[in-house]
Design an enzyme around this catalytic site. Structure first.
Site, short mmCIF file in Angstrom:
data_model
loop_
_atom_site.label_atom_id
_atom_site.label_comp_id
_atom_site.label_asym_id
_atom_site.label_seq_id
_atom_site.Cartn_x
_atom_site.Cartn_y
_atom_site.Cartn_z
N GLY A 91 0.81 -1.18 0.00
CA GLY A 91 -0.10 -0.21 -0.03
C GLY A 91 0.91 1.05 -0.08
O GLY A 91 0.39 2.13 -0.56
N VAL A 107 8.88 -2.05 -4.30
CA VAL A 107 9.91 -2.14 -4.33
C VAL A 107 10.76 -2.84 -5.28
O VAL A 107 10.16 -4.00 -5.83
CB VAL A 107 10.25 -3.13 -2.84
CG1 VAL A 107 11.75 -3.23 -2.54
CG2 VAL A 107 9.78 -2.46 -1.67
N ASP A 118 3.87 -2.86 12.77
CA ASP A 118 3.71 -3.62 11.59
C ASP A 118 4.56 -4.74 11.51
O ASP A 118 4.89 -5.20 10.81
CB ASP A 118 3.47 -2.97 10.28
CG ASP A 118 2.71 -3.70 9.43
OD1 ASP A 118 1.73 -4.59 9.78
OD2 ASP A 118 2.71 -3.51 7.87
#
Length: 611
Positions: free
Chosen positions: A82, A86, A198
């Site tokens: 989101g 990468v 996270d």
């Protein structure tokens, strides 16, 4: 699950927040609903629809050309989420070294909040220096591009590692070492005044040599910041703490990251999530109710101590978790080095209260009060009157397993063969007896989780099955009671490793201290009596074995040992009484000890051996 939008936001701030949510939904493969997102502000419906179309236009599709980043040659896409994609790239000005280049998509960069979060992520990682945190090499912000280059990890994520083992077996030692490393990394994050928010298997990268690296700081924030609006959930639901799910950033601290790491360890050990419901709202209810099944339900090979560590890390109440990630790392290291851990399983009363909390919605207020009061009284009665008996029963079983008749046979054999103790430990250790003892120690600790003496004794027994391990006994303290316990444990370890001289020396010291501080110890009396029998000191063995039989009156082989000592001390009438009694008792050994002592008694009386 749609976030609860705070009513104090003005329209523009709300639209900015909604754009982030739309991008997240699209990246997750979901279809945003304009009406649901607009909620109680129908006048914004048209603008929300425009945001959805804009996000769909800028969302990268398969086959799109690779981005052009000044100073880098982009090779291929590694993944996306989101907060950006990468790429594997070469950094041209540093010899073409490979890097992982994280790029904020142009469409997402239209959100000022998204740009702020992206900058925060880059700066947060750049501030940290730790061998288990990915390193940031460079930050790029020019011509509308926002990117940063970080270490490229040529390996897999912990999530990939877990997926490869689904349906098989985990690697407990490897997972514990990963837990130690990531917990140390998290402690560095927290020491820098940051929260990760996270932590999950896909954000733990593994180098080819197995070294874990904490990554993806896209949701990082200052520990005292309030960038995420109240009521807006940020994180991954399955690994998020109850307080994080409530969208209350002011209530988050390092213990929320500890919780997420606890769930991650559970997932890696059980090869499944603790909360596995299909519907998100059910998962939320399970997390807030603390209803995770015990880890060993799905991973019976996991040590009980490790189950206790994970349960403490992911307790629903932050006050009962580890205060810091470093404390979690310390306990995991104690486990790996076969030392007693500091975490304690939830006690009987705590479990009863948790159960009442989970069931409170099904009870009427008056009935709930009466039922809970009755349940607490019953639990209290059980705890006061029955639990000590259960604990003592399991301790007795554990200690009798350590006095297994095979121990006496091996001790006699070593005495006459003069075999080194290290060779006996490696060859003749009765592992089934050790395992049986450990099972009873574990059962005792389930009923008495705060008993440090039981936990320390268990650690000694466990260490005996791995003689190369350092002794878990700490330096002897000065307090007489604690020192007596220390000396007792030293004797136990020597006894289990067949170091006869060291065991006799330690337990002889323990007996002198024991008179001052506690009741007679029938286990030490039995073991020391056995050692004196082997060393051919029956006069010293006799009184100790008499104490042992008083403490363990229903054990056949101990009564035979007492009869043996009586024969050697020429107390033949006492030998007769004990042999007669032993014949009616359970627990006789399989080495014909009873027949041998009977023959010795007949010889001492000058009578011929029975045919």
């Amino acid at each position: 699950m749609q976030p609860v939008m705070p009513p104090e936001l003005d329209d523009e701030a709300l639209l900015d927040l909604l754009f982030d949510r739309i991008v997240d939904l699209l990246e997750d493969g979901a279809s945003p609903c304009a009406a649901e997102l607009a909620g109680d502000r129908p006048h914004l419906l048209h603008r929300v629809e425009e945001l959805i179309r804009l996000a769909q236009q800028v969302k990268p599709e398969a086959g799109q050309p690779l981005p052009q980043i000044p100073g880098y040659t982009v090779l291929r896409e590694l993944g996306r989420g989101g907060m950006g994609a990468v790429y594997l790239a070469r950094q041209e000005r540093l010899g073409g070294r490979p890097v992982a280049l994280k790029l904020l998509p142009a469409g997402v960069a239209l959100s000022s909040k998204a740009r702020q979060r992206f900058r925060d992520e880059a700066h947060a990682i750049a501030r940290l220096s730790h061998p288990n945190i990915v390193a940031v090499h460079d930050v790029v912000s020019a011509d509308g591009l926002h990117a940063y280059a970080m270490e490229w990890v040529d390996g897999q994520s912990l999530a990939d590692w877990i997926s490869e083992r689904c349906g098989g077996h985990t690697d407990v030692v490897f997972v514990c070492r990963v837990g130690v490393a990531v917990a140390r990394a998290l402690h560095a994050v927290h020491a820098a005044g940051l929260l990760h928010r996270d932590v999950k298997p896909s954000n733990i990268l593994l180098r080819r040599d197995g070294t874990p690296l904490l990554s993806d700081f896209g949701l990082v924030r200052e520990a005292d910041a309030t960038l995420t609006h109240a009521g807006h959930f940020a994180g991954t639901m399955a690994y998020s703490s109850p307080e994080q799910l409530r969208g209350q950033p002011e209530n988050l601290d390092s213990r929320s990251d500890v919780y997420a790491l606890g769930v991650t360890l559970y997932h890696a050990l059980a090869l499944r999530l603790p909360f596995a419901a299909q519907r998100p709202e059910v998962v939320v209810q399970q997390i807030e109710g603390g209803a995770a099944p015990p880890l060993r339900t799905f991973a019976p090979r996991v040590p009980v101590d490790l189950q206790t560590i994970v349960a403490k890390a992911m307790d629903q109440d932050p006050a009962r978790r580890y205060d810091t990630a470093a404390e979690l790392a310390d306990d995991l290291e104690r486990l790996l080095s076969l030392q007693p851990i500091k975490a304690r399983p939830a006690g009987l009363m705590t479990r009863a209260i948790k159960l009442a909390r989970r069931k409170r919605g099904a009870l009427a207020a008056g009935a709930a009060g009466a039922t809970l009061t009755g349940a607490v009284l019953v639990a209290l009665g059980v705890y006061v009157f029955l639990v000590p008996r259960w604990v003592e029963w399991h301790l007795t079983k554990a200690r009798l397993a350590l006095l297994h008749p095979d121990q006496a046979s091996t001790l006699h054999w070593s005495h006459f063969a003069e075999t080194p103790t290290w060779a006996l430990s490696a060859t003749f250790l009765n592992q089934s007896a050790i395992d049986g003892a450990l099972a009873h120690y574990d059962a005792a600790l389930r009923w008495s989780p705060f008993d440090d003496d039981i936990r320390a004794e268990r650690a000694i027994v466990r260490s005996a099955s791995a003689p190369g391990q350092a002794s878990p006994i700490a330096d002897s303290p000065q307090d007489s009671i604690v020192r007596a316990s220390h000396v007792r444990l030293a004797g136990l370890r020597a006894f289990l490793l067949w170091d006869t001289d060291a065991a006799i020396e330690s337990w002889s010291r323990y007996e002198s201290l024991q008179d001052q501080v506690r009741e007679p110890d029938p286990f030490v009396a039995a073991a020391l009596g056995l050692l004196y029998l082997v060393e051919e000191h029956p006069a010293r063995a006799y009184p100790r074995l008499r104490d042992a039989v008083q403490g363990f009156p229903e054990v056949g082989f101990l009564t035979v040992y007492l009869a043996d000592a009586a024969v050697q001390c020429n107390d033949l009438s006492e030998a007769h009484r004990n042999l007669d009694r032993a014949r009616a008792l359970p627990g006789l050994d399989g080495h014909r000890g009873l027949e041998r002592v009977e023959a010795d008694l007949l010889a001492a009386e000058g009578r011929p051996e029975r045919g």
